[in-house]
Design a protein around this motif. Structure first.
Motif, short mmCIF file in Angstrom:
data_model
loop_
_atom_site.label_atom_id
_atom_site.label_comp_id
_atom_site.label_asym_id
_atom_site.label_seq_id
_atom_site.Cartn_x
_atom_site.Cartn_y
_atom_site.Cartn_z
N MET A 10 5.44 77.69 37.76
CA MET A 10 4.07 77.33 38.05
C MET A 10 3.28 77.12 36.75
SD MET A 10 1.41 78.95 40.66
CE MET A 10 -0.30 78.92 40.33
N LEU A 11 3.63 77.81 35.69
CA LEU A 11 2.90 77.67 34.43
C LEU A 11 3.03 76.26 33.88
CD1 LEU A 11 1.20 78.93 32.23
CD2 LEU A 11 3.29 79.67 31.11
N LEU A 12 4.23 75.68 33.93
CA LEU A 12 4.42 74.32 33.43
C LEU A 12 3.61 73.33 34.26
CD1 LEU A 12 5.75 72.29 31.56
CD2 LEU A 12 7.68 72.22 33.14
N GLY A 13 3.63 73.49 35.57
CA GLY A 13 2.85 72.60 36.43
C GLY A 13 1.37 72.70 36.17
N THR A 14 0.87 73.92 35.97
CA THR A 14 -0.55 74.12 35.67
C THR A 14 -0.90 73.52 34.32
OG1 THR A 14 -0.59 76.14 36.99
CG2 THR A 14 -2.37 75.86 35.39
N THR A 15 -0.02 73.68 33.35
CA THR A 15 -0.27 73.12 32.03
C THR A 15 -0.31 71.60 32.08
OG1 THR A 15 0.85 75.00 30.99
CG2 THR A 15 0.57 73.03 29.65
N LEU A 16 0.64 71.00 32.76
CA LEU A 16 0.66 69.54 32.88
C LEU A 16 -0.55 69.02 33.64
CD1 LEU A 16 4.45 68.92 33.55
CD2 LEU A 16 3.18 68.50 31.44
N THR A 17 -0.94 69.73 34.69
CA THR A 17 -2.12 69.34 35.46
C THR A 17 -3.38 69.46 34.60
OG1 THR A 17 -1.06 70.09 37.49
CG2 THR A 17 -3.44 69.75 37.57
N THR A 18 -3.47 70.52 33.80
CA THR A 18 -4.62 70.70 32.91
C THR A 18 -4.72 69.55 31.92
OG1 THR A 18 -4.49 73.10 33.10
CG2 THR A 18 -5.72 72.23 31.23
N VAL A 19 -3.60 69.19 31.32
CA VAL A 19 -3.59 68.08 30.37
C VAL A 19 -4.03 66.79 31.06
CG1 VAL A 19 -2.12 66.63 28.91
CG2 VAL A 19 -1.90 69.11 28.82
N GLY A 20 -3.52 66.55 32.25
CA GLY A 20 -3.92 65.36 32.99
C GLY A 20 -5.40 65.33 33.30
N VAL A 21 -5.93 66.47 33.70
CA VAL A 21 -7.36 66.56 34.02
C VAL A 21 -8.20 66.35 32.76
CG1 VAL A 21 -9.18 68.12 34.81
CG2 VAL A 21 -7.03 68.00 36.05
N LEU A 22 -7.78 66.95 31.65
CA LEU A 22 -8.52 66.77 30.40
C LEU A 22 -8.54 65.31 29.96
CD1 LEU A 22 -7.30 69.90 28.42
CD2 LEU A 22 -9.66 69.40 29.08
N VAL A 23 -7.40 64.64 30.05
CA VAL A 23 -7.33 63.23 29.68
C VAL A 23 -8.16 62.39 30.65
CG1 VAL A 23 -5.78 61.24 29.49
CG2 VAL A 23 -5.13 63.43 28.48
N GLY A 24 -8.07 62.71 31.93
CA GLY A 24 -8.79 61.94 32.94
C GLY A 24 -10.29 62.08 32.86
N THR A 25 -10.77 63.21 32.36
CA THR A 25 -12.22 63.40 32.28
C THR A 25 -12.77 63.11 30.89
OG1 THR A 25 -11.93 65.77 31.88
CG2 THR A 25 -12.31 65.07 34.15
N ASN A 26 -12.09 63.59 29.86
CA ASN A 26 -12.59 63.39 28.50
C ASN A 26 -12.27 62.00 27.97
OD1 ASN A 26 -13.61 65.97 28.45
ND2 ASN A 26 -11.82 66.84 27.49
N GLY A 27 -11.18 61.40 28.45
CA GLY A 27 -10.79 60.07 27.97
C GLY A 27 -11.85 59.01 28.18
N PRO A 28 -12.31 58.83 29.42
CA PRO A 28 -13.35 57.82 29.65
C PRO A 28 -14.65 58.11 28.91
CG PRO A 28 -12.31 58.41 31.72
CD PRO A 28 -11.80 59.38 30.68
N MET A 29 -15.03 59.39 28.83
CA MET A 29 -16.28 59.72 28.13
C MET A 29 -16.15 59.41 26.64
SD MET A 29 -17.85 63.10 30.01
CE MET A 29 -16.81 64.21 29.14
N THR A 30 -14.97 59.64 26.08
CA THR A 30 -14.74 59.33 24.68
C THR A 30 -14.73 57.82 24.47
OG1 THR A 30 -13.46 61.35 24.40
CG2 THR A 30 -13.15 59.66 22.74
N ALA A 31 -14.05 57.09 25.36
CA ALA A 31 -13.98 55.63 25.25
C ALA A 31 -15.36 54.99 25.36
CB ALA A 31 -13.05 55.07 26.32
N LEU A 32 -16.23 55.56 26.18
CA LEU A 32 -17.58 55.03 26.35
C LEU A 32 -18.55 55.48 25.25
CD1 LEU A 32 -17.92 55.44 30.21
CD2 LEU A 32 -17.72 53.29 28.94
N GLY A 33 -18.09 56.37 24.37
CA GLY A 33 -18.94 56.84 23.28
C GLY A 33 -19.90 57.94 23.68
#
Length: 60
Positions: free
Chosen positions: A1-24
């Motif tokens: 479960m730790l690996l799944g949670t870690t991968l999900t966390t990374v996905g969520v971080l990229v999905g939320t911070n990525g667009p905000m970073t791209a938009l400045g």
């Protein structure tokens, strides 16, 4: 479960911070350690709940 949670966390971080970073809206390169922790903690909690929910469906 730790690996799944870690991968999900990374996905969520990229999905939320990525667009905000791209938009400045934000620039994670300028964040302090405190900023990073305060960003990761709620995403980690969200990912843990998502993983637990998905794992619950697998048991049925």
């Amino acid at each position: 479960m730790l690996l799944g949670t870690t991968l999900t966390t990374v996905g969520v971080l990229v999905g939320t911070n990525g667009p905000m970073t791209a938009l400045g809206v934000t620039d994670p390169r300028t964040w302090s350690a405190t900023d990073r922790v305060s960003d990761v903690v709620p995403h980690l909690a969200y990912a843990a709940v998502v993983r637990a929910t998905l794992d619950g469906f697998d048991r049925g």
